[in-house]
Every structure is written in C-alpha cells, then in structure tokens.
Design a protein around this motif. Structure first.
Motif, PDB file in Angstrom:
ATOM      1  N   GLU A 163       0.693  -1.033  -0.111  1.00  0.00           N
ATOM      2  CA  GLU A 163      -0.162   0.078  -0.110  1.00  0.00           C
ATOM      3  C   GLU A 163       0.747   1.334  -0.121  1.00  0.00           C
ATOM      4  O   GLU A 163       2.152   1.090   0.560  1.00  0.00           O
ATOM      5  N   ASN A 164       0.467   2.274  -0.487  1.00  0.00           N
ATOM      6  CA  ASN A 164       1.011   3.649  -0.559  1.00  0.00           C
ATOM      7  C   ASN A 164       1.026   4.452   0.819  1.00  0.00           C
ATOM      8  O   ASN A 164       0.019   4.188   1.506  1.00  0.00           O
ATOM      9  N   LEU A 165       2.140   5.079   1.009  1.00  0.00           N
ATOM     10  CA  LEU A 165       2.136   6.155   2.069  1.00  0.00           C
ATOM     11  C   LEU A 165       1.749   7.359   1.566  1.00  0.00           C
ATOM     12  O   LEU A 165       2.582   7.797   0.627  1.00  0.00           O
ATOM     13  N   VAL A 166       0.445   8.052   1.802  1.00  0.00           N
ATOM     14  CA  VAL A 166       0.198   9.146   1.315  1.00  0.00           C
ATOM     15  C   VAL A 166       0.347  10.253   2.358  1.00  0.00           C
ATOM     16  O   VAL A 166       0.327  10.313   3.485  1.00  0.00           O
ATOM     17  N   PHE A 191       6.845  17.974  10.746  1.00  0.00           N
ATOM     18  CA  PHE A 191       6.475  16.520  10.433  1.00  0.00           C
ATOM     19  C   PHE A 191       6.351  15.620  11.614  1.00  0.00           C
ATOM     20  O   PHE A 191       7.018  15.953  12.631  1.00  0.00           O
ATOM     21  N   ILE A 192       4.981  14.963  11.277  1.00  0.00           N
ATOM     22  CA  ILE A 192       4.848  13.942  12.340  1.00  0.00           C
ATOM     23  C   ILE A 192       4.964  12.534  11.792  1.00  0.00           C
ATOM     24  O   ILE A 192       4.561  12.174  10.865  1.00  0.00           O
ATOM     25  N   ILE A 193       5.752  11.803  12.731  1.00  0.00           N
ATOM     26  CA  ILE A 193       6.192  10.546  12.344  1.00  0.00           C
ATOM     27  C   ILE A 193       6.126   9.451  13.549  1.00  0.00           C
ATOM     28  O   ILE A 193       6.035   9.638  14.591  1.00  0.00           O
ATOM     29  N   SER A 194       6.010   8.301  13.034  1.00  0.00           N
ATOM     30  CA  SER A 194       5.996   6.986  14.183  1.00  0.00           C
ATOM     31  C   SER A 194       7.460   7.132  14.871  1.00  0.00           C
ATOM     32  O   SER A 194       8.299   7.481  14.487  1.00  0.00           O
ATOM     33  N   SER A 195       6.951   6.256  16.319  1.00  0.00           N
ATOM     34  CA  SER A 195       8.314   6.552  17.080  1.00  0.00           C
ATOM     35  C   SER A 195       9.297   5.510  16.710  1.00  0.00           C
ATOM     36  O   SER A 195       9.205   4.642  15.781  1.00  0.00           O
ATOM     37  N   GLU A 196      10.369   5.397  17.169  1.00  0.00           N
ATOM     38  CA  GLU A 196      11.453   4.579  17.194  1.00  0.00           C
ATOM     39  C   GLU A 196      11.054   3.014  17.280  1.00  0.00           C
ATOM     40  O   GLU A 196       9.912   2.719  18.148  1.00  0.00           O
ATOM     41  N   GLY A 197      11.282   1.947  16.310  1.00  0.00           N
ATOM     42  CA  GLY A 197      10.947   0.832  16.478  1.00  0.00           C
ATOM     43  C   GLY A 197       9.740   0.233  15.593  1.00  0.00           C
ATOM     44  O   GLY A 197       9.326  -0.856  15.691  1.00  0.00           O
ATOM     45  N   GLN A 199       7.925   0.100  11.795  1.00  0.00           N
ATOM     46  CA  GLN A 199       8.483  -0.023  10.558  1.00  0.00           C
ATOM     47  C   GLN A 199       8.012   1.156   9.636  1.00  0.00           C
ATOM     48  O   GLN A 199       8.672   1.489   8.652  1.00  0.00           O
ATOM     49  N   THR A 200       6.846   1.953   9.806  1.00  0.00           N
ATOM     50  CA  THR A 200       6.481   2.871   8.856  1.00  0.00           C
ATOM     51  C   THR A 200       7.462   4.039   9.254  1.00  0.00           C
ATOM     52  O   THR A 200       7.546   4.681   7.847  1.00  0.00           O
ATOM     53  N   ARG A 201       7.932   4.208  10.267  1.00  0.00           N
ATOM     54  CA  ARG A 201       8.969   5.211  10.446  1.00  0.00           C
ATOM     55  C   ARG A 201      10.333   4.912   9.520  1.00  0.00           C
ATOM     56  O   ARG A 201      10.610   5.889   8.837  1.00  0.00           O
ATOM     57  N   GLU A 202      10.659   3.675   9.674  1.00  0.00           N
ATOM     58  CA  GLU A 202      11.783   3.275   8.745  1.00  0.00           C
ATOM     59  C   GLU A 202      11.634   3.481   7.335  1.00  0.00           C
ATOM     60  O   GLU A 202      12.415   3.962   6.414  1.00  0.00           O
ATOM     61  N   ASP A 203      10.329   3.075   7.055  1.00  0.00           N
ATOM     62  CA  ASP A 203      10.064   3.199   5.698  1.00  0.00           C
ATOM     63  C   ASP A 203      10.066   4.653   4.975  1.00  0.00           C
ATOM     64  O   ASP A 203      10.539   5.132   3.805  1.00  0.00           O
TER      65      ASP A 203
END
Length: 296
Positions: A163-166, A191-197, A199-203
């Motif tokens: 799936e795409n990240l939009v 920017f708002i991003i997932s915390s460490e650990g 996978q979405t953050r890494e992507d």
C-alpha cells in the motif's frame, strides 16, 4: 522441585513481595514462605535475600528465575495447544493487527463466519517489531497482521499486499493546491512520524534519505489516530498508509499522493511455524490469504 513451587518463586520475584505474591496466588503468606523455604532446602541454595524492606535475588536465584520462566511458559503453551486440538468450530481466535487493516478485515470475517459462526474473535493492536515477536512466541495471539518484516527461524512471514504512504495535511495548507508534490517540498514542514521501532518510520525515513532530504521531525507518535488529530489542528503534516484513510470523511484533512516510488509498505501475515494450528484458526489464515489472491 515441581511446577507449583516454581510458579510460587516466580510470582514472589515478579512482585518483589511475599504479601503481594500471596494475594495474587490466593494463598496465605506463611504457606508461600514455607514453599520457598522448602524449595531452597531441596536445592541446597539460598534463592532470595530478604530484609525488612525488600527482596533481592541471589546468583542461584537469578539462574533459577530465568529457567523457571522458560519452563512455565512452555507448560502454558502445551496447555493451550492441547485445548486447541479439540477446537473444530468453536473457541477463541486471538488476532494481532495494525490500525490500517480495519477497512478490509470485516469482509474476511463475513466470509469466515459462514463456516465458523461460533468462534469468539479477539483483536489486539500489536505494532512494534519486538511486540510482534513477543506476542507470537508467548501465544498471546494466534497470528498477527503487521507491516513489520519479521525474519526469524521460528516465525512464518507471508506478504499479503502493498500500500502507498500518502501525505496528509490540513485543508488550509499551501501544498493542497499542488498537483504534484516532491519530498523536497516537505523538508521544512513540521513533520509527524511514528516512534522508534515502528516499520512505517523506517520506510518513511528511507524514502527521504533516497531523495537526500532531511525531514524536520516535530512530533513522534505511536498511533495514526494521534497523527490525524494533530494534522486536523494544523500542527503538522504526516505520511500515512492509504488504507488507514479509507472511509474517513474529514473536510479539514486532505490526502495527496507524493511523487516517490519509495513511499510504499508491505503488509504481512505472521504466525509461529511450529505451533499447532486448529482447523478454525487455519481457516481464518486461509480466508485472509485468499482475500488477497494468495495461494493456500
């Protein structure tokens, strides 16, 4: 030495209190103390150093605690598997999941319930990679739908779909009117991003790195719901899975496709390789794979 003694010992260590452990185990404190003393006498080692204020593990106690945890977990697993051997059309199915599957998993359940209408299904959010592995290995869940690529010998990982990240931003944001948006345009945005650990953050960070762009991280979150609330208040922008946004009607929030082939993620179904799988559990796994055109 028996499993009951080990269970008593582990509970005392976990609670770091004889009185709290006795209360949890529903036995008297003198009975619990006698059981621990009996275990120590049997082993010939002192396991716990007791003072008026606290309890401390001895070296022997540390060794026994680690081994006891493993043995008790194995026994719990055996009991669960023996119960599940008998389950053919009723019982409980425990599914771990990420937030974005909620748009399609009801469709799978509709198909599944035609064959297994009496199954009780429990959904639990399991997000970070370590949490996925722990949940599977402790049998807290039968299987997990995750975006974490788990590469472990004892865990089966089956890709289901991509799936795409939009881009998600407030309706008043200047970029809303852009037909094409590059990652470079987001460099100085809050920017708002997932915390460490996660996978979405890494992507996301990998996509920025490929474009040689450094995002300005303002907020770190665990749930997309939090990110969406922040965007709704015009406090920043975020990249989210497109499926998470399906069915949402929020005029204050707009989603836009980013011109980047790297902003995709894979969603997987993971389960323990050697765990006994009841027919009812296997049927849900097969139904999920079939839903996405995967072979049985």
């Amino acid at each position: 030495m028996d499993l009951k003694q080990l269970s008593y010992f582990v509970n005392v260590v976990d609670q770091m209190s004889f009185s709290k452990a006795a209360q949890k185990l529903h036995i008297s404190q003198p009975s619990l103390s006698n059981a621990i003393k009996s275990l120590e006498n049997e082993l010939g080692f002192k396991l716990l150093e007791r003072t008026t204020r606290n309890i401390r593990l001895t070296d022997a106690g540390n060794v026994l605690y680690d081994r006891a945890l493993h043995l008790l977990l194995e026994m719990d697993i055996v009991e669960k598997e023996m119960k599940e051997v008998k389950l053919v059309g009723s019982g409980e199915l425990q599914i771990g999941m990420i937030e974005s599957v909620k748009h399609w998993i009801p469709k799978v359940i509709h198909r599944y319930e035609n064959e297994f209408p009496n199954m009780h299904i429990t959904f639990t959010e399991v997000l970070a990679r370590d949490a996925v592995k722990k949940s599977l290995r402790t049998y807290a869940t039968h299987f997990i739908i995750t975006n974490q690529p788990i590469d472990e010998e004892d865990i089966e990982t089956i890709p289901l779909y991509e799936e795409n990240l939009v881009l998600v931003l407030h309706e008043s944001h200047p970029l809303v009117n852009n037909e094409s948006i590059l990652l470079k345009a987001l460099e100085n945005e809050q920017f708002i991003i997932s915390s460490e650990g996660f996978q979405t953050r890494e992507d996301i960070l990998r996509a920025f790195e490929l474009e040689k762009v450094e995002p300005t991280i303002k907020f770190e979150i665990e749930r997309f719901e939090t990110a969406l609330s922040l965007v709704q208040e015009n406090l920043g922008i975020a990249l989210m899975p497109e499926n998470y946004l399906q069915g949402r009607q929020n005029m204050q929030v707009v989603s836009k496709i980013i011109d980047s082939t790297a902003l995709t993620r894979t969603v997987y179904l993971t389960h323990m390789k050697n765990r006994y799988v009841s027919p009812a559990t296997q049927a849900f796994i097969d139904e999920t794979k079939s839903f996405f055109g995967k072979s049985q």
